[in-house]
Design an enzyme around this catalytic site. Structure first.
Site, PDB file in Angstrom:
ATOM      1  N   HIS A   9       0.863  -1.167  -0.209  1.00 17.01           N
ATOM      2  CA  HIS A   9       0.198  -0.084   0.172  1.00 17.01           C
ATOM      3  C   HIS A   9       0.885   1.279   0.022  1.00 17.01           C
ATOM      4  O   HIS A   9       1.984   1.187   0.366  1.00 17.01           O
ATOM      5  CB  HIS A   9      -1.112  -0.133   1.132  1.00 17.01           C
ATOM      6  CG  HIS A   9      -0.191   0.011   2.443  1.00 17.01           C
ATOM      7  ND1 HIS A   9       0.329   1.165   2.946  1.00 17.01           N
ATOM      8  CD2 HIS A   9      -0.060  -0.767   3.561  1.00 17.01           C
ATOM      9  CE1 HIS A   9       0.836   0.884   4.014  1.00 17.01           C
ATOM     10  NE2 HIS A   9       0.491  -0.500   4.349  1.00 17.01           N
TER      11      HIS A   9
ATOM     12  N   CYS B 139       3.519  -4.720   6.955  1.00 16.35           N
ATOM     13  CA  CYS B 139       2.762  -4.477   5.455  1.00 16.35           C
ATOM     14  C   CYS B 139       4.161  -4.182   4.462  1.00 16.35           C
ATOM     15  O   CYS B 139       5.314  -3.879   5.163  1.00 16.35           O
ATOM     16  CB  CYS B 139       1.522  -3.279   5.383  1.00 16.35           C
ATOM     17  SG  CYS B 139       0.136  -3.661   6.080  1.00 16.35           S
TER      18      CYS B 139
END
Length: 440
Positions: free
Chosen positions: A348, A366
């Site tokens: 992301h 992440c």
């Protein structure tokens, strides 16, 4: 042999006498004036025609039958005649359509029966000699103790869409709404076909969920058909399959991303060609214990596949059990987010770590990207695309979190209910007990 003259004379007399008898016994021969009533003449008299009879008509199930499995196909057959009409109705007044054979000698329904129904089957027929015959059979299907319904999904819990192109790592999911006791029987009727053919197998993650994948990634363009033919199967004690499920899907381009923690780069390949390299910042590592829970901040090494994506995602550490207000808690809106694990690991956009992307790991698990790269990957990625995370620390990606492709093939086969070894998948290591709490 030779005869005397006397003997030859006697023989000639006997033959003459027999010839005379035969001529006199046959009507119409000379010497039998006006014809003769003889035994031979009586045998040639016409035989009386047989009395017209009804056809021989067979109907199944028999009249009065109960507890019929709806997999049973009612059948009508006739000998020495034709079927003129057939009707089959259930107790709700619904007509079950059927098909007559071309010679009208047999009939069968064009659809399945259902559970817990009473049926009336009426057959009209006529023999070859014109005698009609009607037969009616009243029967009832079984009433299960419980039903189980199958669903076909892909990774992420979504139903397959024939208009979507899927990645080469796509995992087929069979999901049941009740626990399956007879997994071997169920699996024999869980059919996956691919074109071109591949070697693949089911792996039962629980009593209600089984995953199917091939030994190696699919080829681009592979077509897949899935059938869960569980209707009418007794899959538990008195529990029967309530329906079948079918789906078709197509594999798109071979798109594989490789995240290398040594270089801190994500290399994206399309059909074997490197198309983009993106700097990243992955999980910072280590663990934090809060109360009786320990949270890990690694990006686990392993082979992931893309589950879903969203332009904006709210990432909230409280959903993973991190108490709000603690030093490691977070809640914020994140853009261009592509999810690759069940516990919330994404590729992301995160502007806060752009300076660290390509050199330092700062995230909660992440893979952080800059805005341009995050959007580019979001736009091109397909569900089921592969993401290989290499050389990171911490425990490896688990099967429960989406690590289907991280399971060695021999262990994957052992998870099949039809495996001859009946072996269980390896138990998770103690280090895996720390909870992943991935986030920004």
């Amino acid at each position: 042999m030779s005869f005397t003259r006397r003997a030859r004379t006697a023989t000639a007399v006997v033959v003459a006498l027999l010839a005379g008898v035969l001529v006199s016994d046959v009507a119409g021969f000379p010497g039998c004036a006006g014809g003769c009533n003889t035994p031979t003449a009586a045998a040639a008299a016409p035989v009386r025609p047989a009395k017209p009879a009804p056809p021989v008509l067979g109907v199944s199930p028999f009249d009065g039958s109960t507890g019929i499995n709806p997999l049973t196909t009612p059948v009508v057959d006739v000998l020495d005649g034709k079927i003129t009409d057939v009707s089959l109705y259930d107790d709700w007044g619904n007509e079950i359509e059927g098909m007559l054979s071309e010679d009208r000698s047999s009939w069968e329904p064009a659809e399945q029966l259902n559970f817990a129904r009473s049926y009336t089957l009426t057959v009209n027929s006529k023999s070859n000699s014109g005698v009609p015959l009607t037969r009616t059979s009243n029967f009832a299907t079984l009433v299960p103790n419980n039903y189980v319904h199958p669903y076909i999904e892909v990774q992420g819990g979504f139903a397959p869409n024939e208009n979507t192109r899927y990645g080469v790592g796509t995992v087929i999911v069979a999901h049941f709404d009740e626990a399956i006791a007879n997994k071997a029987l169920a699996e024999k009727h869980m059919i996956v076909r691919t074109d071109p053919p591949v070697q693949g197998s089911w792996n039962w993650l629980s009593d209600t969920v089984a995953h199917w994948r091939p030994q190696n990634y699919y080829q681009a363009g592979t077509r897949i058909s899935v059938e869960l033919n569980t209707f009418g199967l007794e899959l538990g004690k008195g529990m029967y399959g309530q329906a079948d499920a079918k789906a078709n899907l197509t594999i798109g381009d071979a798109q594989i991303a490789v995240a290398n923690d040594i270089t801190k780069q994500v290399s994206v390949f399309a059909n074997g060609r490197l198309v983009r390299t993106m700097p990243t910042s992955m999980g910072r590592g280590g663990t934090t214990t809060i109360g009786d829970q320990t949270f890990a901040w690694w990006t686990p090494p392993g082979i992931y596949n893309v589950l879903d994506k969203a332009q904006v995602v709210t990432m909230d550490s409280a959903t993973y059990g991190v108490p709000a207000g603690s030093a490691v808690s977070y809640k914020r809106e994140i853009g261009w987010a592509t999810r690759i694990s069940n516990d919330g690991i994404y590729l992301h956009h995160l502007p806060d770590t752009v300076w660290a992307q390509g050199n330092t790991n700062l995230s909660s698990g992440c893979l952080n990207l800059n805005g341009e790269n995050a959007k580019w990957y979001y736009d091109m990625v397909q569900p089921g695309d592969i993401v290989e995370v290499r050389y990171t620390g911490g425990p490896p990606l688990t099967l429960v979190n989406g690590g289907d492709w991280s399971v060695p093939w021999e262990d994957w086969l052992a998870g099949s209910a039809l495996s001859p070894k009946h072996a269980s998948p390896p138990a998770p290591s103690a280090a895996a007990e720390a909870l992943g709490a991935p986030g920004p």
